[in-house]
Write a protein that holds these residues in place. Structure first.
Motif, mmCIF file in Angstrom:
data_model
loop_
_atom_site.group_PDB
_atom_site.id
_atom_site.type_symbol
_atom_site.label_atom_id
_atom_site.label_comp_id
_atom_site.label_asym_id
_atom_site.label_seq_id
_atom_site.Cartn_x
_atom_site.Cartn_y
_atom_site.Cartn_z
ATOM 1 N N ILE A 153 4.702 7.510 6.445
ATOM 2 C CA ILE A 153 5.374 7.791 7.718
ATOM 3 C C ILE A 153 6.287 6.632 8.111
ATOM 4 O O ILE A 153 7.440 6.828 8.498
ATOM 5 N N TYR A 154 5.758 5.414 7.991
ATOM 6 C CA TYR A 154 6.531 4.241 8.417
ATOM 7 C C TYR A 154 7.374 3.629 7.295
ATOM 8 O O TYR A 154 8.102 2.661 7.524
ATOM 9 N N GLY A 155 7.277 4.187 6.094
ATOM 10 C CA GLY A 155 8.108 3.712 4.995
ATOM 11 C C GLY A 155 7.749 2.331 4.513
ATOM 12 O O GLY A 155 8.632 1.498 4.255
ATOM 13 N N ILE A 156 6.453 2.054 4.375
ATOM 14 C CA ILE A 156 5.986 0.712 4.001
ATOM 15 C C ILE A 156 5.161 0.803 2.718
ATOM 16 O O ILE A 156 4.368 1.736 2.549
ATOM 17 N N LEU A 157 5.338 -0.170 1.836
ATOM 18 C CA LEU A 157 4.551 -0.206 0.608
ATOM 19 C C LEU A 157 3.233 -0.949 0.839
ATOM 20 O O LEU A 157 3.010 -1.561 1.879
ATOM 21 N N HIS A 217 -0.920 -3.830 3.876
ATOM 22 C CA HIS A 217 -2.184 -4.568 3.870
ATOM 23 C C HIS A 217 -2.066 -5.858 4.679
ATOM 24 O O HIS A 217 -3.015 -6.262 5.366
ATOM 25 N N ASN A 218 -0.893 -6.490 4.638
ATOM 26 C CA ASN A 218 -0.685 -7.692 5.450
ATOM 27 C C ASN A 218 -0.771 -7.367 6.941
ATOM 28 O O ASN A 218 -1.316 -8.145 7.734
ATOM 29 N N TYR A 219 -0.224 -6.197 7.332
ATOM 30 C CA TYR A 219 -0.346 -5.758 8.725
ATOM 31 C C TYR A 219 -1.820 -5.586 9.091
ATOM 32 O O TYR A 219 -2.256 -5.987 10.179
ATOM 33 N N TYR A 220 -2.579 -4.990 8.187
ATOM 34 C CA TYR A 220 -4.004 -4.769 8.463
ATOM 35 C C TYR A 220 -4.727 -6.105 8.631
ATOM 36 O O TYR A 220 -5.523 -6.277 9.565
ATOM 37 N N LEU A 224 -9.996 5.737 9.972
ATOM 38 C CA LEU A 224 -10.174 5.974 8.539
ATOM 39 C C LEU A 224 -9.483 4.879 7.718
ATOM 40 O O LEU A 224 -9.969 4.482 6.665
ATOM 41 N N ILE A 225 -8.355 4.378 8.220
ATOM 42 C CA ILE A 225 -7.645 3.300 7.532
ATOM 43 C C ILE A 225 -8.476 2.026 7.571
ATOM 44 O O ILE A 225 -8.604 1.316 6.577
ATOM 45 N N VAL A 226 -9.069 1.742 8.723
ATOM 46 C CA VAL A 226 -9.908 0.555 8.867
ATOM 47 C C VAL A 226 -11.120 0.661 7.924
ATOM 48 O O VAL A 226 -11.488 -0.324 7.267
ATOM 49 N N GLU A 227 -11.708 1.841 7.860
ATOM 50 C CA GLU A 227 -12.859 2.029 6.971
ATOM 51 C C GLU A 227 -12.477 1.829 5.507
ATOM 52 O O GLU A 227 -13.236 1.279 4.730
ATOM 53 N N TYR A 228 -11.271 2.289 5.167
ATOM 54 C CA TYR A 228 -10.816 2.146 3.775
ATOM 55 C C TYR A 228 -10.654 0.677 3.400
ATOM 56 O O TYR A 228 -11.168 0.213 2.366
ATOM 57 N N TYR A 229 -9.957 -0.094 4.226
ATOM 58 C CA TYR A 229 -9.705 -1.491 3.887
ATOM 59 C C TYR A 229 -10.954 -2.355 4.029
ATOM 60 O O TYR A 229 -11.063 -3.398 3.371
#
Length: 209
Positions: free
Chosen positions: A66-70, A75-78, A201-206
């Protein structure tokens, strides 16, 4: 710099939802997900049952697309979000929303985030009177984002002025179409972010990495 160059519509089909990556095409009957609402590939209609881990992976992929980020930048944002106060998922979404390319898109100055990113990279956008050509630049409260005077008569911005008001603008932003200006009144709250992503779900994944 690494970037995705494949078909955007295939990414929407993989996530089984519209990610609005192609501007006006996404709202037209020609949108591929309207014709083939299942994942691409030979076995797209017969995908296995999704378990919890797969749901977490897919939600992470959806947000990145959606945000066009690799992956590396996302992961750095997380990692940065984990060091902030409050909920990690909300902090992550707030960082993504504050990106300059996203702000230009949200204001209606571009049809898609890809287009907004290109406009920023080509030096058409200023923040507080200074040219900023970095799409990942994060706006702050009370910032003034505007299209450079020499660029306002370019076709994309002429069209944006003509279509002003057709797309809703988030409450944390105020758009002045005749001046091609965006006022950042506040940082975005989770309730003001309409991105269809389950950040937990993203937090759980990382957290498992």
């Amino acid at each position: 710099m690494a970037r995705y160059t494949g078909p955007d519509c295939k990414r929407c089909r993989r996530e089984k939802t519209k990610l609005f990556l192609k501007g006006a095409k996404c709202d037209s009957p020609k949108c591929p997900i309207e014709i083939r609402p299942y994942p691409p590939g030979e076995h797209g209609r017969n995908r296995p049952k999704e378990n919890d881990y797969l749901l977490q992976v897919r939600e992470t992929q959806k947000a990145k697309r959606i945000y066009g980020i690799l992956e590396k930048q996302f992961h750095n944002y997380y990692e940065e979000a984990t060091r902030t106060r409050g909920r990690t998922g909300e902090a992550l979404l707030q960082m993504l929303e504050r990106r300059l390319d996203n702000v230009v898109y949200r204001a209606g100055f571009a049809k898609s985030r890809d287009m907004a990113r290109q406009l920023v990279r080509h030096g058409h956008v200023q923040v507080n009177g200074r040219k900023v050509d970095i799409p990942s630049f994060r706006v702050s409260e009370a910032d003034i984002v505007e299209v450079a005077a020499k660029s306002r008569e370019l076709t994309p911005f002429v069209v944006a002025r003509a279509e002003a008001g057709e797309r809703p603008v988030p409450a944390w932003l105020e758009v002045i179409p005749d001046k091609m200006r965006i006022l950042v009144h506040a940082l975005p709250a989770r309730a003001q972010i309409d991105t269809l992503v389950q950040e937990q779900l993203i937090v759980e994944y990382y957290s498992k990495q």
